[in-house]
Enzyme design. Structure first.
Site, PDB file in Angstrom:
ATOM      1  N   SER A 479       0.814  -1.210   0.000  1.00  0.00           N
ATOM      2  CA  SER A 479       0.000   0.000   0.000  1.00  0.00           C
ATOM      3  C   SER A 479       0.847   1.260   0.000  1.00  0.00           C
ATOM      4  O   SER A 479       1.518   1.558  -0.982  1.00  0.00           O
ATOM      5  CB  SER A 479      -0.955  -0.038   1.207  1.00  0.00           C
ATOM      6  OG  SER A 479      -1.982   0.892   1.060  1.00  0.00           O
ATOM      7  N   ASP A 490      10.293   5.476 -10.079  1.00  0.00           N
ATOM      8  CA  ASP A 490       9.908   6.139 -11.330  1.00  0.00           C
ATOM      9  C   ASP A 490      10.690   7.432 -11.562  1.00  0.00           C
ATOM     10  O   ASP A 490      10.984   7.785 -12.712  1.00  0.00           O
ATOM     11  CB  ASP A 490       8.407   6.415 -11.332  1.00  0.00           C
ATOM     12  CG  ASP A 490       7.581   5.144 -11.393  1.00  0.00           C
ATOM     13  OD1 ASP A 490       8.135   4.110 -11.812  1.00  0.00           O
ATOM     14  OD2 ASP A 490       6.395   5.167 -11.017  1.00  0.00           O
ATOM     15  N   LYS A 504      -0.824  -4.353  -3.299  1.00  0.00           N
ATOM     16  CA  LYS A 504      -2.092  -3.704  -2.914  1.00  0.00           C
ATOM     17  C   LYS A 504      -2.144  -2.313  -3.544  1.00  0.00           C
ATOM     18  O   LYS A 504      -1.351  -1.441  -3.190  1.00  0.00           O
ATOM     19  CB  LYS A 504      -2.214  -3.591  -1.400  1.00  0.00           C
ATOM     20  CG  LYS A 504      -3.477  -2.864  -0.938  1.00  0.00           C
ATOM     21  CD  LYS A 504      -3.503  -2.744   0.572  1.00  0.00           C
ATOM     22  CE  LYS A 504      -4.725  -1.968   1.046  1.00  0.00           C
ATOM     23  NZ  LYS A 504      -4.670  -0.552   0.660  1.00  0.00           N
TER      24      LYS A 504
END
Length: 750
Positions: A479, A490, A504
């Site tokens: 999460s 990224d 998740k």
């Protein structure tokens, strides 16, 4: 991240609930009689029926993947409820299930019609069966067992069928009881002691089952419904809701003691530093609470034999109020002298679950480098204190920012953020924590049930840390941990190291059901829904749902991914993708990923600690995959000697690598005891020793970062490619960092 609940968890609460802090504050005034637990059969209350219907209205309208509460959903609820009651298939028979069959399509009607008789009848039958089974097991103890035959016992029954009838159920329980006896026999216990230990164990189980109440029944049923919508939607009854609130804000109002059930007593497992209990100097680990009194003059109530959460709710209370404890000291026998202690409740911080730091010194080729480590167990935030303007509100980001400043002052050259087993927490904290390591830009994209996408990010200029960075993850990282790790990856801001994460990719919101009722009481009655309302996506557009975050440098998997992770849920949402956000990577870590991987491979190929970890992992997988064991004493004894030899070899290798570590030679074979049957002192020592054990994955991550620092310092062009700001960063002090970096953010900004 969460695991599916079962009645075993409810029972565990009464056995080992190590909560400082479980359950709602309550006043003992007028409650001067011994605690009487609910009389069977348990019956639903009007409030519970109303809460179930209100929950259904929210789930069918506002859930991210709203589904009607109809016969199709009823079948899902029935299946989930049955698994929560008897997931190991050791209480019900196929004949019992035939009696339940009409309820399979009536769970929806039970909720809409506010008639929970059916679900409660199943719970009551579970309680009856559990008591019957333990009584049957106790009855087997008088004769003992013959361990010379060729019987076997399959202890992993998740995929087994329910026993056909009573005879097959009896056989199963005879095998279970035989195995319990055999484990103690292999540990060298004489028959009389084994018989006494098991009789006490089974009797205690019966007592705890009898202490299950209507809130337990309702909580179990409502979670079966909530989790049938998606794996991460939960119903939180008043007790569970308060515990969740405490886990997020890491504070409560009480005496500052971790409690644990031991036999019929509630024992002090830990005294929280700086709490009222610690400051008094009169409360010690191992002390047993005999009675509790509210205020200076309230009656003392005997709490021997109580459920742990019932004891705790009476100890907890409003700040600056008094609670009196009657204590049986740890070193006193059952007939020892009791002591009276008066404590004033205060706000207590649960620092054990807060962010922590340490420094690892990596020595390589005559060079020593300091690598800072921040261990973050969860993304916590005290939302209430923040709303009220408390300048000292608890926040993961604020704590990490402070630790980063301290680590920079200590001269670290790189930072590891350890998110292993961090199951998540606040989405806002994940967003703000990322802002400590990037300048400005989007962090995560969030899509709601209408398909509208919102981009959340960091708007504050500057970084608290702009140097080399790694994020250490494993299958338990979920999460909010995945949001943070994905954004760091990224942006090219840091290396992601470890194992693929949980997967998740959904966002939950808390709905306080009491706000939508005519409940005029200050005491919560209807509970809360932790409901999935959104899905989050990486700034690249891909979801972490099911796929998680794949590390740049992967460590060996432990094999649990078959049983643990989003992909193991039947009703998990599918992986999807949306358009990329407008962002620009700040660095290109691929420029030195290959040499770092090569150095890692070469080092671990010959590192004794890494080889030991792999061997222990292989042994763990072998033992885990073997789910059937012999009930023949001679065969088990042979197998035990083999296992003892393997473990002795592991201990010797640990000692050769780590040196003499307290408790290293004290690790024993299976003693046949349950956790609450062991000495509390011995249990705490074992946990303390475990924390001192070497952590080869963290050590190797530090080595990888040290390699990265070496490559950066040796090649200015490479530094400009793999670090933000063209490779300019400082690790010597906050002042130096301010000169080299862009203006730093104040911790309060996060």
């Amino acid at each position: 991240m969460k695991l599916r609940p079962s009645l075993a968890l409810l029972l565990a609460l009464a056995v080992t609930g190590a909560g400082v802090h479980a359950q709602s504050a309550a006043d003992l005034a007028g409650d001067n009689a011994p605690r009487k637990y609910s009389t069977l059969p348990l019956t639903p209350t009007t409030t519970q029926a109303q809460a179930a219907q209100l929950s259904a209205r929210f789930l069918t309208r506002f859930h991210y993947d709203a589904q009607p509460l109809d016969d199709a959903m009823s079948r899902k609820i029935y299946k989930a409820y049955l698994e929560s009651l008897d997931g190991e298939k050791v209480f019900f028979t196929q004949a019992d299930l035939a009696k339940f069959e009409p309820l399979r399509t009536q769970m929806d009607d039970a909720i809409w019609n506010q008639d929970l008789t059916g679900p409660f009848s199943m719970f009551n039958f579970y309680v009856q069966r559990a008591i019957e089974r333990m009584t049957f097991a106790r009855g087997l103890l008088a004769k003992g067992f013959d361990f010379t035959g060729n019987e076997t016992y399959n202890y992993d029954r998740k995929n087994a069928a329910w026993p056909k009838d009573q005879a097959e159920l009896d056989t199963l329980w005879r095998e279970r009881t035989m195995n319990d006896w055999l484990r103690l026999k292999l540990a060298g216990k004489p028959d009389d002691e084994i018989r006494k230990t098991l009789d006490k164990r089974y009797a205690g189980y019966i007592d705890r089952v009898k202490q299950l109440d209507g809130e337990d029944a309702f909580q179990s049923f409502m979670n079966a419904y909530a989790e049938s919508t998606d794996p991460h939607t939960d119903y939180l009854g008043p007790r569970a809701a308060e515990n969740f609130d405490i886990s997020m804000k890491l504070s409560l109002e009480g005496i500052g003691a971790v409690l644990q059930a031991r036999d019929e007593y509630t024992a002090i497992r830990e005294v929280v530093p700086a709490g009222p209990a610690a400051k008094s100097g009169k409360v010690h680990v191992g002390d047993r609470i005999v009675a509790i009194g509210e205020g200076e003059t309230g009656p003392m109530v005997d709490v021997i034999g109580w459920r742990l959460d019932d004891v705790v709710k009476h100890i907890r209370g409003k700040k600056n109020t008094t609670v009196r404890l009657e204590i049986l000291p740890a070193d006193a026998g059952v007939d020892g002298k009791h002591e009276m202690i008066s404590l004033v409740r205060q706000k207590v911080s649960i620092e054990e679950q807060a962010a922590k730091k340490k420094v690892i010194e990596v020595k390589d080729a005559g060079v020593t480098r300091k690598i800072g480590v921040i261990d973050l167990p969860s993304f916590y935030s005290d939302f209430g204190a923040r709303r009220e303007g408390d300048k000292d509100f608890k926040s993961a980001t604020r704590d990490v920012a402070k630790l980063l400043t301290e680590l920079k002052a200590e001269g670290v050259e790189a930072i590891v953020v350890d998110l292993r087993n961090n199951g998540g927490g606040s989405l806002a904290e994940a967003n703000e924590l990322t802002g400590l390591f990037i300048d400005q830009g989007p962090v995560v994209q969030v899509r709601d049930a209408r398909g509208e996408v919102q981009v959340q990010g960091d708007d504050d200029p500057g970084m608290t840390w702009s140097g080399p960075l790694a994020v250490l993850v494993n299958r338990g990282s979920a999460s909010a941990s995945e949001i943070f790790a994905a954004a760091i990856q990224d942006y090219g801001r840091g290396l992601i190291i470890g194992q693929p994460t949980f997967g998740k990719g959904t966002v939950q919101n808390l709905v306080d059901l009491d706000r939508f009722t005519r409940n005029n009481s200050e005491k919560p009655q209807f509970g809360e829904l932790k409901m999935t309302i959104q899905e989050f996506f990486r700034i690249t557009g891909g979801s972490t749902q099911l796929r998680g975050v794949t590390p740049d440098i992967q460590f060996p998997k432990n094999g649990d991914e078959k049983d643990f992770g989003e992909s193991t849920y039947d009703n998990a949402l599918p992986w999807t993708q949306i358009q990329s956000a407008d962002y620009k990577p700040v660095a290109n870590l691929k420029a030195y990923l290959a040499p770092l991987q090569a150095k890692h491979d070469a080092r671990t190929a010959t590192a004794p600690g890494w080889k030991l970890m792999l061997d222990e992992l292989a042994q763990y997988k072998k033992m885990r995959d073997n789910t059937t064991i012999s009930l023949n004493f001679a065969q088990r004894q042979t197998e035990r000697k083999e296992q003892d030899a393997i473990q002795a070899d592991f201990r010797a290798r640990h000692k050769a690598i780590d040196g003499d570590v307290d408790g290293q030679d004290d690790v024993a074979s299976d003693d046949g005891l349950n956790a609450n049957e062991r000495s509390l002192k011995a249990e705490l020592k074992q946990e303390k020793d475990a924390k001192k054990a070497a952590d080869p994955q963290l050590e190797e991550t530090a080595h990888i970062l040290s390699d990265a620092v070496g490559l950066i310092k040796g090649d200015g062009k490479l530094a400009a490619e793999v670090l933000p700001y063209g490779g300019r960063y400082s690790s010597t002090s906050t002042a130096a960092a301010a000169a080299a970096d862009k203006p730093q953010q104040a911790p309060a900004a996060h």
